[in-house]
Design a protein around this motif. Structure first.
Motif, mmCIF file in Angstrom:
data_model
loop_
_atom_site.group_PDB
_atom_site.id
_atom_site.type_symbol
_atom_site.label_atom_id
_atom_site.label_comp_id
_atom_site.label_asym_id
_atom_site.label_seq_id
_atom_site.Cartn_x
_atom_site.Cartn_y
_atom_site.Cartn_z
ATOM 1 N N PRO A 44 0.823 -1.214 0.000
ATOM 2 C CA PRO A 44 0.000 0.000 0.000
ATOM 3 C C PRO A 44 0.864 1.273 0.000
ATOM 4 O O PRO A 44 1.813 1.389 0.785
ATOM 5 N N GLY A 45 0.530 2.194 -0.874
ATOM 6 C CA GLY A 45 1.233 3.477 -0.959
ATOM 7 C C GLY A 45 2.517 3.448 -1.774
ATOM 8 O O GLY A 45 3.094 4.501 -2.066
ATOM 9 N N SER A 46 2.984 2.276 -2.150
ATOM 10 C CA SER A 46 4.248 2.216 -2.897
ATOM 11 C C SER A 46 3.998 2.459 -4.385
ATOM 12 O O SER A 46 2.895 2.236 -4.892
ATOM 13 N N ARG A 47 5.023 2.933 -5.066
ATOM 14 C CA ARG A 47 4.898 3.241 -6.504
ATOM 15 C C ARG A 47 6.275 3.364 -7.125
ATOM 16 O O ARG A 47 7.272 3.566 -6.426
ATOM 17 N N THR A 48 6.276 3.298 -8.443
ATOM 18 C CA THR A 48 7.518 3.526 -9.185
ATOM 19 C C THR A 48 7.863 5.011 -9.118
ATOM 20 O O THR A 48 7.022 5.842 -8.794
ATOM 21 N N ALA A 49 9.092 5.339 -9.468
ATOM 22 C CA ALA A 49 9.457 6.718 -9.786
ATOM 23 C C ALA A 49 8.915 7.036 -11.190
ATOM 24 O O ALA A 49 8.435 6.147 -11.907
ATOM 25 N N TRP A 50 9.007 8.285 -11.573
ATOM 26 C CA TRP A 50 8.707 8.648 -12.964
ATOM 27 C C TRP A 50 9.700 7.931 -13.884
ATOM 28 O O TRP A 50 10.902 7.880 -13.582
ATOM 29 N N HIS A 51 9.207 7.384 -14.978
ATOM 30 C CA HIS A 51 10.084 6.671 -15.915
ATOM 31 C C HIS A 51 9.404 6.534 -17.267
ATOM 32 O O HIS A 51 8.205 6.810 -17.408
ATOM 33 N N SER A 52 10.187 6.091 -18.240
ATOM 34 C CA SER A 52 9.634 5.815 -19.576
ATOM 35 C C SER A 52 10.341 4.583 -20.139
ATOM 36 O O SER A 52 11.425 4.217 -19.689
ATOM 37 N N HIS A 53 9.695 3.945 -21.107
ATOM 38 C CA HIS A 53 10.239 2.722 -21.710
ATOM 39 C C HIS A 53 10.483 2.951 -23.198
ATOM 40 O O HIS A 53 9.597 3.459 -23.904
ATOM 41 N N ALA A 54 11.668 2.555 -23.671
ATOM 42 C CA ALA A 54 12.052 2.825 -25.060
ATOM 43 C C ALA A 54 11.018 2.291 -26.047
ATOM 44 O O ALA A 54 10.705 2.956 -27.035
ATOM 45 N N PHE A 55 10.497 1.100 -25.793
ATOM 46 C CA PHE A 55 9.524 0.486 -26.704
ATOM 47 C C PHE A 55 8.120 0.427 -26.117
ATOM 48 O O PHE A 55 7.271 -0.328 -26.585
ATOM 49 N N GLY A 56 7.870 1.216 -25.063
ATOM 50 C CA GLY A 56 6.562 1.181 -24.417
ATOM 51 C C GLY A 56 6.444 0.003 -23.461
ATOM 52 O O GLY A 56 7.386 -0.787 -23.306
ATOM 53 N N GLN A 57 5.299 -0.063 -22.796
ATOM 54 C CA GLN A 57 5.089 -1.118 -21.797
ATOM 55 C C GLN A 57 3.601 -1.417 -21.658
ATOM 56 O O GLN A 57 2.775 -0.529 -21.765
ATOM 57 N N THR A 58 3.308 -2.682 -21.428
ATOM 58 C CA THR A 58 1.939 -3.110 -21.138
ATOM 59 C C THR A 58 1.898 -3.634 -19.709
ATOM 60 O O THR A 58 2.740 -4.444 -19.319
ATOM 61 N N LEU A 59 0.947 -3.133 -18.942
ATOM 62 C CA LEU A 59 0.733 -3.607 -17.570
ATOM 63 C C LEU A 59 -0.599 -4.332 -17.525
ATOM 64 O O LEU A 59 -1.579 -3.861 -18.106
#
Ligand code: MN
Length: 130
Positions: A44-59
């Motif tokens: 709870p409350g945890s998250r990634t930092a801001w980021h980007s993916h060279a080829f995109g990402q599917t979650l």
């Protein structure tokens, strides 16, 4: 075919994540396929930092309740069954809701050479709770 050896669960680094996050690698193939799939468990409350993916990402959210945001967009709620796509180079973050775990599969592809993702600053509480 073969059954892959199970790798140890690793904790997300404090430079890339806020709060406690556990990552299990499912696959990280090499050339010709550079497919990557991880199971990521956010407390709870945890998250990634801001980021980007060279080829995109599917979650693909598999459990719990989460939040995600693209740069300049609204914070959205993500739920089990949701598939969230971020296009190449789009800055974003994803994580758990404040009071719930969230588990997602992260699916992406690495370029043949160079960085597969770029990482920026941590998501502040103010950004997260908006
Ligand atoms: Mn991402």
């Amino acid at each position: 075919m073969h059954i892959q050896q199970v790798k140890a669960t690793r904790a997300g680094s404090s430079e890339m994540f806020t709060g406690t996050v556990y990552i299990d690698e499912i696959t990280a193939r090499n050339i010709p396929s550079k497919m990557r799939v991880n199971t990521v468990r956010f407390s709870p409350g945890s998250r990634t930092a801001w980021h980007s993916h060279a080829f995109g990402q599917t979650l693909r959210v598999t459990e719990g309740l989460g939040r995600a945001q693209e740069r300049g967009g609204e914070v959205i709620t993500i739920r089990p069954g949701d598939t969230v796509y971020t296009p190449p180079g789009e800055w974003h973050w994803h994580g758990a809701a404040r009071d719930n775990f969230m588990i997602h599969l992260a699916i992406w592809e690495a370029p043949e050479s160079g960085a597969e993702s770029e990482w920026g600053e941590l998501v502040t509480d103010e950004e997260y709770l908006t």
